[in-house]
Design a protein around this motif. Structure first.
Motif, short mmCIF file in Angstrom:
data_model
loop_
_atom_site.label_atom_id
_atom_site.label_comp_id
_atom_site.label_asym_id
_atom_site.label_seq_id
_atom_site.Cartn_x
_atom_site.Cartn_y
_atom_site.Cartn_z
N ASN A 1 0.93 -1.26 -0.03
CA ASN A 1 -0.12 -0.10 0.04
C ASN A 1 0.83 1.19 -0.03
O ASN A 1 1.83 1.31 0.97
CB ASN A 1 -0.87 0.14 1.37
N LEU A 2 0.48 2.08 -0.87
CA LEU A 2 1.26 3.63 -1.08
C LEU A 2 0.41 4.74 -0.40
O LEU A 2 -0.95 4.54 -0.46
CB LEU A 2 1.70 3.71 -2.40
N ALA A 3 1.08 5.64 0.02
CA ALA A 3 0.65 6.82 0.47
C ALA A 3 1.62 8.07 0.23
O ALA A 3 2.80 7.65 0.24
CB ALA A 3 -0.15 6.70 1.85
N GLY A 4 1.20 9.07 0.08
CA GLY A 4 2.16 10.31 -0.09
C GLY A 4 1.29 11.63 0.78
O GLY A 4 0.30 11.63 1.06
N SER A 5 2.21 12.60 1.09
CA SER A 5 1.89 13.94 1.60
C SER A 5 2.85 14.75 1.27
O SER A 5 4.03 14.50 0.84
CB SER A 5 1.96 13.58 2.93
N CYS A 6 2.56 16.06 1.32
CA CYS A 6 3.34 16.99 0.56
C CYS A 6 2.87 18.44 1.25
O CYS A 6 1.67 18.54 1.63
CB CYS A 6 3.02 17.10 -0.85
N THR A 7 3.82 19.03 1.96
CA THR A 7 3.12 20.34 2.63
C THR A 7 4.32 21.50 2.36
O THR A 7 5.70 21.16 2.72
CB THR A 7 3.01 20.15 4.37
N THR A 8 3.91 22.62 2.46
CA THR A 8 4.91 23.99 2.14
C THR A 8 4.23 25.16 2.55
O THR A 8 3.06 25.27 2.50
CB THR A 8 5.25 23.82 0.65
N SER A 9 5.27 26.14 2.71
CA SER A 9 4.66 27.46 2.94
C SER A 9 5.10 28.01 1.48
O SER A 9 4.59 29.38 1.22
CB SER A 9 5.28 28.23 3.74
N GLY A 10 5.04 27.27 0.60
CA GLY A 10 5.41 27.83 -0.90
C GLY A 10 6.48 28.80 -1.11
O GLY A 10 7.65 28.96 -0.36
N LEU A 11 6.46 29.26 -2.12
CA LEU A 11 7.48 30.23 -2.64
C LEU A 11 7.81 31.53 -1.66
O LEU A 11 6.73 32.02 -1.47
CB LEU A 11 7.32 30.76 -3.97
N ALA A 12 8.84 31.62 -1.21
CA ALA A 12 8.93 33.20 -0.47
C ALA A 12 8.76 34.37 -1.21
O ALA A 12 8.93 34.18 -2.37
CB ALA A 12 10.37 33.42 0.06
N TYR A 13 7.97 35.14 -0.68
CA TYR A 13 7.46 36.52 -1.15
C TYR A 13 6.59 36.42 -2.56
O TYR A 13 6.76 37.19 -3.27
CB TYR A 13 8.92 37.16 -1.35
N LYS A 14 5.78 35.27 -2.60
CA LYS A 14 4.97 35.05 -3.74
C LYS A 14 3.85 36.21 -3.74
O LYS A 14 3.71 36.84 -2.60
CB LYS A 14 4.30 33.63 -3.43
N MET A 15 3.11 36.22 -4.76
CA MET A 15 1.98 37.35 -4.55
C MET A 15 0.78 36.59 -3.70
O MET A 15 0.90 35.44 -3.63
CB MET A 15 1.35 37.45 -6.13
N HIS A 16 0.42 37.51 -3.01
CA HIS A 16 -0.82 37.22 -2.33
C HIS A 16 -1.90 36.33 -3.25
O HIS A 16 -2.26 36.92 -3.87
CB HIS A 16 -1.45 38.24 -1.39
N GLY A 17 -2.02 35.08 -2.50
CA GLY A 17 -3.13 34.35 -3.16
C GLY A 17 -2.58 33.30 -4.36
O GLY A 17 -3.15 32.35 -4.70
N ARG A 18 -1.34 33.16 -4.53
CA ARG A 18 -0.48 32.32 -5.26
C ARG A 18 -0.61 31.00 -4.63
O ARG A 18 -0.32 30.77 -3.47
CB ARG A 18 1.01 32.83 -5.40
N VAL A 19 -0.90 30.03 -5.59
CA VAL A 19 -0.80 28.58 -5.03
C VAL A 19 0.40 27.73 -5.96
O VAL A 19 0.34 27.93 -6.91
CB VAL A 19 -2.26 27.84 -5.29
N GLY A 20 1.01 27.06 -5.26
CA GLY A 20 2.03 26.20 -5.86
C GLY A 20 1.56 24.96 -6.38
O GLY A 20 0.23 24.49 -6.49
N ASP A 21 2.49 23.94 -6.65
CA ASP A 21 2.26 22.70 -7.17
C ASP A 21 1.68 21.83 -5.95
O ASP A 21 0.97 20.71 -6.21
CB ASP A 21 3.26 21.96 -7.92
N SER A 22 2.35 21.94 -4.54
CA SER A 22 2.19 21.04 -3.68
C SER A 22 0.71 20.48 -3.31
O SER A 22 0.51 19.51 -3.03
CB SER A 22 2.92 21.57 -2.56
N PRO A 23 -0.34 21.56 -3.44
CA PRO A 23 -1.50 21.08 -2.74
C PRO A 23 -2.17 20.31 -4.15
O PRO A 23 -3.68 20.14 -4.04
CB PRO A 23 -2.40 22.15 -2.40
#
Ligand code: SD4
Length: 327
Positions: free
Chosen positions: A200-222
């Motif tokens: 059985n496989l599972a995975g997780s990914c968590t981040t505060s994302g790129l530093a100084y990104k635009m407010h509202g920017r979402v990355g790949d992690s979620p």
């Protein structure tokens, strides 16, 4: 010299850093395994902070036998780590000085959950799991995710920058360059993929994302398929680095699909990096790295530039391994 720069320098000098003990010398320079060797159970995580995260995941897996608990509780260690400026509420803020977090979790049966652009929640990975298990949805964003956290009894933290993040943000503000800083020093998302004894496989990914990104920017992690993808029939993959470049190629999904077609985890990661380079201009400034495992417990990793490493943990020991890279 920053800790991260020092670390990269040291790890480049020593190509593979083995943790003393069980299997020193048994590790292949690049893959961390002897040719063709596979392991079950196996826990893999991006970057050096993956070592303590893997330790926790391993402990949970041994105790509970539950791979989802393992990958959740493993990355919670990083979310709690006050020294980590790329994961958790202590991470670097966006350009408005606000920390917003992204996280996702996925099981090999296709169940998944994620949260993005969420504020004041210490463990976004657990909130992502709640979305997976207790809602009919896959993804909750921003204020909606925060409200869901309140409803589910998650503590809501005071919104203030950690001292280290505050210091870095004040320094950044002197120039306030619009462009987020994109280099190998601020790509420290933790992505963890795990395989239990029964396949059985599972995975997780968590981040505060790129530093100084635009407010509202979402990355790949979620984004399921970009920062993380898991399928018990094939394998699992996770990503770190410039999220925009990873989203454009559906990086983790691409790797799992390449493995489905017969590529090894290593070959699949290398093809994903080739694809990413072909779809992104200005690759000199872009770092991205992938980590993958197949259902038999073989794994692979590859990055655009040198400097990416990953932590692995299996029955015979644990190691921090340098990934190969295209350049
Ligand atoms: C993102 N993939 O938000 C993340 C960045 C990263 O450490 O890896 N940060 O684009």
């Amino acid at each position: 010299m920053s800790d991260r720069r020092k670390f990269l320098k040291n790890s480049l000098l020593s190509s593979t850093l083995l943790v003393p003990g069980a299997f020193r010398g048994a590790v292949d320079k690049w893959s961390g395994l002897k040719n063709g060797e596979s392991h079950k159970p196996l826990i893999l995580s991006t970057w050096n902070h993956g070592m303590p995260a893997n330790d926790k995941a391993w402990e949970v897996l041994e105790k509970s036998g539950n791979i989802v608990d393992a990958v959740e509780q493993g990355v919670m260690v990083t979310e709690n780590d006050l020294k980590n400026l790329s994961v958790g509420l202590q991470g670097l803020p966006d350009r408005e000085g606000i920390v917003t977090l992204d996280a996702s979790i996925m099981k090999g049966d296709g169940s998944c959950g994620s949260v993005c652009f969420v504020r004041q929640v210490k463990h976004p990975i657990s909130l992502a799991r709640k979305v997976m298990e207790d809602t009919p949805h896959v993804m909750l964003a921003g204020e909606g995710a925060r409200q869901f956290a309140i409803q589910e009894g998650f503590p809501i933290e005071k919104e203030e920058l950690s001292p280290a993040a505050e210091k870095a943000y004040e320094k950044w503000k002197l120039k306030s360059e619009y462009k987020p800083v994109i280099n190998i020093e601020n790509h420290d998302t933790i992505g963890m993929i795990g395989l239990d004894q029964n396949g059985n496989l599972a995975g997780s990914c968590t981040t505060s994302g790129l530093a100084y990104k635009m407010h509202g920017r979402v990355g790949d992690s979620p984004i399921i398929g970009a920062g993380l993808y898991v399928d018990n029939e094939v394998g699992a993959a996770t990503a770190t680095g410039l999220g925009e470049s990873i989203i454009k190629i559906c990086g983790s999904f691409l790797i799992v699909e390449l493995m489905r077609q017969g590529r090894s985890p290593q070959e699949a990661c290398e093809e994903a990096v080739r694809r990413l380079i072909s779809k992104n201009k200005g690759i000199e400034g872009i770092q991205a790295g992938f980590l993958a495992v197949n259902k038999d417990g073989e794994h692979g990793a590859y990055a655009v530039h040198p400097g990416f490493n990953y932590a692995m943990h299996h029955k015979e020991g644990k190691a921090l391994v340098d990934s190969k890279s295209k350049f």
